[in-house]
Design an enzyme around this catalytic site. Structure first.
Site, PDB file in Angstrom:
ATOM      1  N   LEU A 151      71.932  24.754   8.525  1.00 25.19           N
ATOM      2  CA  LEU A 151      71.025  25.569   7.717  1.00 25.19           C
ATOM      3  C   LEU A 151      69.613  24.995   7.761  1.00 25.19           C
ATOM      4  O   LEU A 151      68.629  25.739   7.753  1.00 25.19           O
ATOM      5  CB  LEU A 151      71.523  25.653   6.276  1.00 25.19           C
ATOM      6  N   TYR A 152      69.494  23.672   7.798  1.00 23.72           N
ATOM      7  CA  TYR A 152      68.177  23.046   7.920  1.00 23.72           C
ATOM      8  C   TYR A 152      67.438  23.609   9.132  1.00 23.72           C
ATOM      9  O   TYR A 152      66.281  24.040   9.042  1.00 23.72           O
ATOM     10  CB  TYR A 152      68.334  21.536   8.036  1.00 23.72           C
TER      11      TYR A 152
END
Length: 338
Positions: A151-152
Protein backbone atom coordinates in the site's frame (compact mmCIF):
# COMPACT_ATOMS: atom_id res chain seq x y z
CA UNK A 1 9.93 34.36 -0.53
CA UNK A 2 10.72 31.23 1.48
CA UNK A 3 11.11 27.61 0.51
CA UNK A 4 8.64 25.41 2.34
CA UNK A 5 10.08 22.03 3.36
CA UNK A 6 7.76 19.41 4.79
CA UNK A 7 9.16 16.72 7.07
CA UNK A 8 11.91 18.89 8.56
CA UNK A 9 12.04 16.68 11.67
CA UNK A 10 12.51 13.70 9.38
CA UNK A 11 15.73 12.22 8.05
CA UNK A 12 16.01 13.62 4.51
CA UNK A 13 13.92 16.73 5.11
CA UNK A 14 16.22 17.82 7.92
CA UNK A 15 19.29 17.60 5.68
CA UNK A 16 17.54 19.41 2.83
CA UNK A 17 16.54 22.28 5.13
CA UNK A 18 20.13 22.53 6.43
CA UNK A 19 21.45 22.70 2.88
CA UNK A 20 19.02 25.45 1.87
CA UNK A 21 19.65 27.48 5.03
CA UNK A 22 23.41 27.21 4.51
CA UNK A 23 23.12 28.92 1.13
CA UNK A 24 21.03 31.76 2.54
CA UNK A 25 17.49 30.62 1.77
CA UNK A 26 14.63 31.35 4.15
CA UNK A 27 13.04 28.01 5.06
CA UNK A 28 9.60 27.35 6.51
CA UNK A 29 9.61 23.85 7.98
CA UNK A 30 6.50 21.78 8.57
CA UNK A 31 6.34 18.64 10.69
CA UNK A 32 3.71 17.07 12.94
CA UNK A 33 6.24 15.07 15.01
CA UNK A 34 4.41 11.82 14.38
CA UNK A 35 5.18 9.15 17.02
CA UNK A 36 5.86 6.55 14.28
CA UNK A 37 9.36 6.46 15.77
CA UNK A 38 11.34 8.16 18.55
CA UNK A 39 10.17 11.78 18.79
CA UNK A 40 13.31 12.65 20.79
CA UNK A 41 15.40 11.95 17.69
CA UNK A 42 13.10 14.19 15.67
CA UNK A 43 13.44 16.99 18.22
CA UNK A 44 17.23 16.70 18.11
CA UNK A 45 17.13 17.02 14.33
CA UNK A 46 14.97 20.13 14.65
CA UNK A 47 17.45 21.61 17.13
CA UNK A 48 19.99 21.68 14.29
CA UNK A 49 17.63 23.95 12.32
CA UNK A 50 16.27 26.10 15.14
CA UNK A 51 19.79 27.33 15.86
CA UNK A 52 20.09 28.87 12.38
CA UNK A 53 18.77 32.22 11.11
CA UNK A 54 16.07 32.08 8.46
CA UNK A 55 14.25 29.01 9.80
CA UNK A 56 10.57 29.04 10.76
CA UNK A 57 9.31 25.93 12.56
CA UNK A 58 5.64 24.97 12.20
CA UNK A 59 3.70 22.12 13.84
CA UNK A 60 1.16 21.16 11.19
CA UNK A 61 -0.45 17.85 10.27
CA UNK A 62 -0.69 17.96 6.48
CA UNK A 63 -3.82 15.80 6.61
CA UNK A 64 -5.50 18.77 8.33
CA UNK A 65 -6.86 20.71 5.36
CA UNK A 66 -7.44 24.01 7.14
CA UNK A 67 -4.11 24.03 8.98
CA UNK A 68 -2.19 23.26 5.80
CA UNK A 69 -4.04 25.92 3.83
CA UNK A 70 -3.34 28.39 6.63
CA UNK A 71 0.40 27.66 6.55
CA UNK A 72 0.54 28.25 2.80
CA UNK A 73 -1.51 31.43 3.04
CA UNK A 74 0.61 32.84 5.87
CA UNK A 75 4.02 32.16 4.31
CA UNK A 76 3.27 31.98 0.54
CA UNK A 77 6.23 29.76 -0.34
CA UNK A 78 7.94 30.39 -3.64
CA UNK A 79 9.02 26.72 -3.89
CA UNK A 80 8.05 23.58 -1.98
CA UNK A 81 10.03 20.44 -1.13
CA UNK A 82 7.51 17.88 0.06
CA UNK A 83 9.21 15.05 1.96
CA UNK A 84 6.75 14.42 4.81
CA UNK A 85 5.00 11.07 4.46
CA UNK A 86 4.13 7.89 6.26
CA UNK A 87 7.09 5.76 5.27
CA UNK A 88 7.86 2.06 5.44
CA UNK A 89 6.67 -0.97 3.49
CA UNK A 90 6.22 -3.27 6.47
CA UNK A 91 4.31 -0.79 8.63
CA UNK A 92 1.76 -0.40 5.84
CA UNK A 93 0.72 -4.03 6.23
CA UNK A 94 -0.90 -3.32 9.61
CA UNK A 95 -1.57 0.45 9.53
CA UNK A 96 -3.09 1.19 6.11
CA UNK A 97 -5.14 4.21 7.18
CA UNK A 98 -2.01 6.09 8.24
CA UNK A 99 -0.79 5.93 4.64
CA UNK A 100 -4.00 7.22 3.12
CA UNK A 101 -4.24 10.05 5.66
CA UNK A 102 -0.64 11.20 5.24
CA UNK A 103 0.33 10.21 1.72
CA UNK A 104 -2.96 10.79 -0.11
CA UNK A 105 -4.91 13.40 1.85
CA UNK A 106 -1.74 15.19 2.98
CA UNK A 107 -0.34 15.31 -0.53
CA UNK A 108 -3.62 16.64 -1.92
CA UNK A 109 -3.54 19.44 0.64
CA UNK A 110 0.03 20.31 -0.41
CA UNK A 111 -1.02 20.42 -4.07
CA UNK A 112 -3.94 22.67 -3.17
CA UNK A 113 -1.60 24.92 -1.19
CA UNK A 114 0.75 25.25 -4.17
CA UNK A 115 -2.23 26.05 -6.38
CA UNK A 116 -3.61 28.66 -3.99
CA UNK A 117 -0.41 30.69 -3.64
CA UNK A 118 1.11 30.08 -7.08
CA UNK A 119 4.27 28.27 -5.94
CA UNK A 120 6.83 28.18 -8.74
CA UNK A 121 8.01 24.61 -8.20
CA UNK A 122 7.00 21.52 -6.21
CA UNK A 123 9.61 18.83 -5.63
CA UNK A 124 8.19 15.77 -3.90
CA UNK A 125 9.30 12.33 -2.72
CA UNK A 126 8.23 9.16 -4.41
CA UNK A 127 9.92 5.77 -3.95
CA UNK A 128 11.59 2.92 -5.80
CA UNK A 129 8.86 0.71 -4.31
CA UNK A 130 6.55 1.84 -7.14
CA UNK A 131 8.39 -0.61 -9.41
CA UNK A 132 6.68 -3.46 -7.56
CA UNK A 133 7.06 -6.84 -9.23
CA UNK A 134 9.20 -5.42 -12.04
CA UNK A 135 12.35 -7.55 -12.32
CA UNK A 136 14.14 -5.67 -15.10
CA UNK A 137 17.27 -4.10 -13.57
CA UNK A 138 18.25 -1.35 -13.37
CA UNK A 139 14.82 0.19 -12.74
CA UNK A 140 14.10 2.88 -15.31
CA UNK A 141 11.51 5.64 -15.32
CA UNK A 142 10.40 4.15 -18.65
CA UNK A 143 9.44 0.81 -17.08
CA UNK A 144 5.75 0.18 -16.28
CA UNK A 145 4.76 0.71 -12.64
CA UNK A 146 1.29 -0.80 -12.73
CA UNK A 147 1.81 -3.60 -10.20
CA UNK A 148 2.84 -2.29 -6.76
CA UNK A 149 3.01 -4.89 -3.98
CA UNK A 150 2.50 -2.68 -0.92
CA UNK A 151 0.00 0.00 0.00
CA UNK A 152 2.93 2.34 0.68
CA UNK A 153 4.04 1.97 -2.95
CA UNK A 154 0.48 2.42 -4.19
CA UNK A 155 0.10 5.72 -2.33
CA UNK A 156 3.36 7.02 -3.76
CA UNK A 157 2.36 6.06 -7.28
CA UNK A 158 -0.89 7.89 -6.65
CA UNK A 159 1.16 10.97 -5.68
CA UNK A 160 2.91 10.87 -9.06
CA UNK A 161 -0.39 10.75 -10.91
CA UNK A 162 -1.95 13.47 -8.76
CA UNK A 163 1.05 15.73 -9.33
CA UNK A 164 0.79 15.31 -13.09
CA UNK A 165 -2.90 16.24 -12.99
CA UNK A 166 -2.25 19.42 -11.00
CA UNK A 167 0.75 20.28 -13.13
CA UNK A 168 -1.36 19.97 -16.28
CA UNK A 169 -4.56 21.57 -14.99
CA UNK A 170 -3.09 24.42 -12.96
CA UNK A 171 0.39 24.89 -14.50
CA UNK A 172 2.22 23.90 -11.30
CA UNK A 173 5.80 22.84 -12.16
CA UNK A 174 6.37 19.53 -10.37
CA UNK A 175 9.32 17.16 -10.05
CA UNK A 176 8.90 13.73 -8.46
CA UNK A 177 11.90 11.78 -7.16
CA UNK A 178 11.88 8.01 -6.68
CA UNK A 179 14.24 7.44 -3.74
CA UNK A 180 16.38 4.30 -3.51
CA UNK A 181 17.29 3.18 0.07
CA UNK A 182 18.72 6.34 1.58
CA UNK A 183 21.05 5.91 4.58
CA UNK A 184 23.44 7.93 6.71
CA UNK A 185 23.76 9.82 10.02
CA UNK A 186 20.51 10.93 11.66
CA UNK A 187 18.62 8.17 9.82
CA UNK A 188 15.31 6.55 10.75
CA UNK A 189 15.35 3.83 13.42
CA UNK A 190 13.20 1.55 11.24
CA UNK A 191 15.91 1.44 8.55
CA UNK A 192 18.11 -1.65 8.24
CA UNK A 193 21.43 0.00 9.11
CA UNK A 194 19.97 1.58 12.25
CA UNK A 195 18.31 -1.65 13.43
CA UNK A 196 21.38 -3.74 12.65
CA UNK A 197 23.71 -1.41 14.58
CA UNK A 198 21.45 -1.37 17.62
CA UNK A 199 21.15 -5.18 17.69
CA UNK A 200 24.85 -5.85 17.14
CA UNK A 201 25.85 -3.50 19.96
CA UNK A 202 23.23 -5.11 22.23
CA UNK A 203 24.50 -8.62 21.42
CA UNK A 204 21.17 -9.52 19.82
CA UNK A 205 20.57 -11.34 16.52
CA UNK A 206 19.64 -9.30 13.46
CA UNK A 207 16.75 -10.32 11.22
CA UNK A 208 18.01 -10.88 7.67
CA UNK A 209 15.17 -11.43 5.23
CA UNK A 210 15.29 -13.66 2.15
CA UNK A 211 18.18 -15.36 3.97
CA UNK A 212 20.41 -12.46 2.97
CA UNK A 213 19.90 -12.86 -0.78
CA UNK A 214 19.05 -9.19 -1.22
CA UNK A 215 20.54 -6.28 -3.14
CA UNK A 216 19.84 -2.63 -2.50
CA UNK A 217 20.88 0.56 -4.24
CA UNK A 218 22.06 2.14 -0.97
CA UNK A 219 22.38 5.91 -1.47
CA UNK A 220 24.14 8.21 0.99
CA UNK A 221 22.05 11.08 2.29
CA UNK A 222 24.43 13.84 1.12
CA UNK A 223 24.16 12.58 -2.46
CA UNK A 224 20.38 12.47 -2.23
CA UNK A 225 20.22 16.04 -0.89
CA UNK A 226 22.48 17.27 -3.67
CA UNK A 227 20.08 15.78 -6.21
CA UNK A 228 17.01 17.25 -4.51
CA UNK A 229 18.45 20.75 -4.43
CA UNK A 230 19.65 20.52 -8.03
CA UNK A 231 16.11 19.59 -9.04
CA UNK A 232 14.61 22.40 -6.97
CA UNK A 233 16.75 24.89 -8.87
CA UNK A 234 15.80 23.50 -12.30
CA UNK A 235 12.14 24.36 -12.77
CA UNK A 236 10.58 22.09 -15.41
CA UNK A 237 8.75 23.23 -18.51
CA UNK A 238 6.53 21.16 -20.81
CA UNK A 239 8.40 19.13 -23.38
CA UNK A 240 8.06 19.99 -27.05
CA UNK A 241 4.61 19.24 -28.49
CA UNK A 242 5.97 16.40 -30.62
CA UNK A 243 7.90 14.79 -27.76
CA UNK A 244 6.99 11.30 -26.64
CA UNK A 245 5.01 11.13 -23.42
CA UNK A 246 7.57 9.91 -20.89
CA UNK A 247 7.83 10.13 -17.09
CA UNK A 248 10.91 12.32 -17.35
CA UNK A 249 9.34 14.93 -19.65
CA UNK A 250 5.64 15.46 -20.27
CA UNK A 251 4.45 17.50 -23.26
CA UNK A 252 1.18 18.03 -21.40
CA UNK A 253 2.60 19.73 -18.32
CA UNK A 254 5.70 21.22 -16.61
CA UNK A 255 6.27 17.84 -14.98
CA UNK A 256 9.21 15.50 -14.49
CA UNK A 257 9.76 12.20 -12.72
CA UNK A 258 13.20 10.83 -11.92
CA UNK A 259 14.97 7.98 -10.17
CA UNK A 260 17.43 9.20 -7.55
CA UNK A 261 19.82 6.55 -6.29
CA UNK A 262 23.41 5.36 -6.39
CA UNK A 263 23.24 3.11 -9.49
CA UNK A 264 25.59 0.68 -7.69
CA UNK A 265 23.58 -2.00 -5.86
CA UNK A 266 25.26 -3.69 -2.90
CA UNK A 267 24.67 -7.20 -1.58
CA UNK A 268 22.97 -7.04 1.81
CA UNK A 269 25.59 -9.38 3.30
CA UNK A 270 28.35 -6.99 2.15
CA UNK A 271 26.47 -4.13 3.80
CA UNK A 272 26.41 -6.12 7.05
CA UNK A 273 30.13 -6.89 6.74
CA UNK A 274 30.93 -3.18 6.44
CA UNK A 275 28.83 -2.46 9.51
CA UNK A 276 30.60 -5.23 11.45
CA UNK A 277 33.98 -3.76 10.50
CA UNK A 278 32.99 -0.25 11.55
CA UNK A 279 31.56 -1.45 14.88
CA UNK A 280 34.34 -3.92 15.58
CA UNK A 281 31.81 -6.67 16.32
CA UNK A 282 30.34 -9.65 14.51
CA UNK A 283 26.61 -9.93 13.86
CA UNK A 284 24.49 -12.91 14.87
CA UNK A 285 22.33 -13.51 11.80
CA UNK A 286 18.70 -14.66 12.06
CA UNK A 287 18.00 -15.77 8.48
CA UNK A 288 14.33 -15.40 7.55
CA UNK A 289 12.16 -15.77 4.43
CA UNK A 290 11.16 -12.80 2.30
CA UNK A 291 8.79 -10.32 3.94
CA UNK A 292 5.41 -9.63 2.27
CA UNK A 293 5.59 -6.47 0.16
CA UNK A 294 9.38 -6.60 -0.18
CA UNK A 295 11.54 -7.16 -3.27
CA UNK A 296 14.82 -9.03 -3.66
CA UNK A 297 16.76 -6.34 -5.52
CA UNK A 298 16.69 -2.67 -6.45
CA UNK A 299 18.96 -0.70 -8.75
CA UNK A 300 18.39 2.81 -10.08
CA UNK A 301 18.96 3.89 -13.64
CA UNK A 302 19.83 7.54 -12.96
CA UNK A 303 20.74 8.64 -16.47
CA UNK A 304 17.66 10.85 -16.85
CA UNK A 305 18.46 12.76 -13.64
CA UNK A 306 22.13 13.01 -14.54
CA UNK A 307 21.31 14.43 -17.96
CA UNK A 308 18.76 16.86 -16.55
CA UNK A 309 20.63 18.37 -13.58
CA UNK A 310 24.12 16.84 -13.52
CA UNK A 311 23.40 14.45 -10.64
CA UNK A 312 26.42 12.26 -9.89
CA UNK A 313 26.43 10.40 -6.53
CA UNK A 314 29.96 10.22 -5.16
CA UNK A 315 29.93 8.61 -1.70
CA UNK A 316 31.16 4.97 -1.61
CA UNK A 317 29.16 2.72 0.69
CA UNK A 318 32.32 1.99 2.69
CA UNK A 319 32.57 5.70 3.53
CA UNK A 320 28.86 6.16 4.15
CA UNK A 321 28.56 3.24 6.57
CA UNK A 322 31.60 4.49 8.48
CA UNK A 323 30.09 7.96 8.84
CA UNK A 324 26.82 6.50 10.07
CA UNK A 325 28.59 4.42 12.72
CA UNK A 326 30.60 7.42 13.95
CA UNK A 327 27.36 9.38 14.37
CA UNK A 328 25.47 6.49 15.95
CA UNK A 329 28.15 5.78 18.56
CA UNK A 330 28.35 9.45 19.48
CA UNK A 331 24.60 10.11 19.49
CA UNK A 332 23.74 7.11 21.64
CA UNK A 333 26.82 7.26 23.87
CA UNK A 334 28.33 3.90 22.90
CA UNK A 335 31.99 3.14 23.25
CA UNK A 336 33.68 1.41 20.33
CA UNK A 337 34.29 -2.28 20.95
CA UNK A 338 37.89 -3.38 21.51
Amino acid sequence: MPVLVTGTAGFIGNFVALNLLSRGEAVVGIDNLSPYYDVTLKERRLDRLRALPGFTDLRVDLADREATAGAFAAHRPDRVVHLAAQAGVRYSLDHPHAYVDSNISGFLNVLEGCRAVGSRHLVYASTSSVYGINRDLPFSEHHPVDHPISLYAATKRANELMAHCYSHLFDIPATGLRFFTVYGPWGRPDMALFKFARAILAGEPIDVFNEGRMQRDFTYVDDIVDGIVRCLDAIPVPAADDAALTPAASPAAPFRLFNIGNNQPIELMRYIELLEQALGRKADLNLLPMQPGDVAATCADTRELGNAVGYRPSTPVEVGVGRFVEWYLDFYGHGRAA
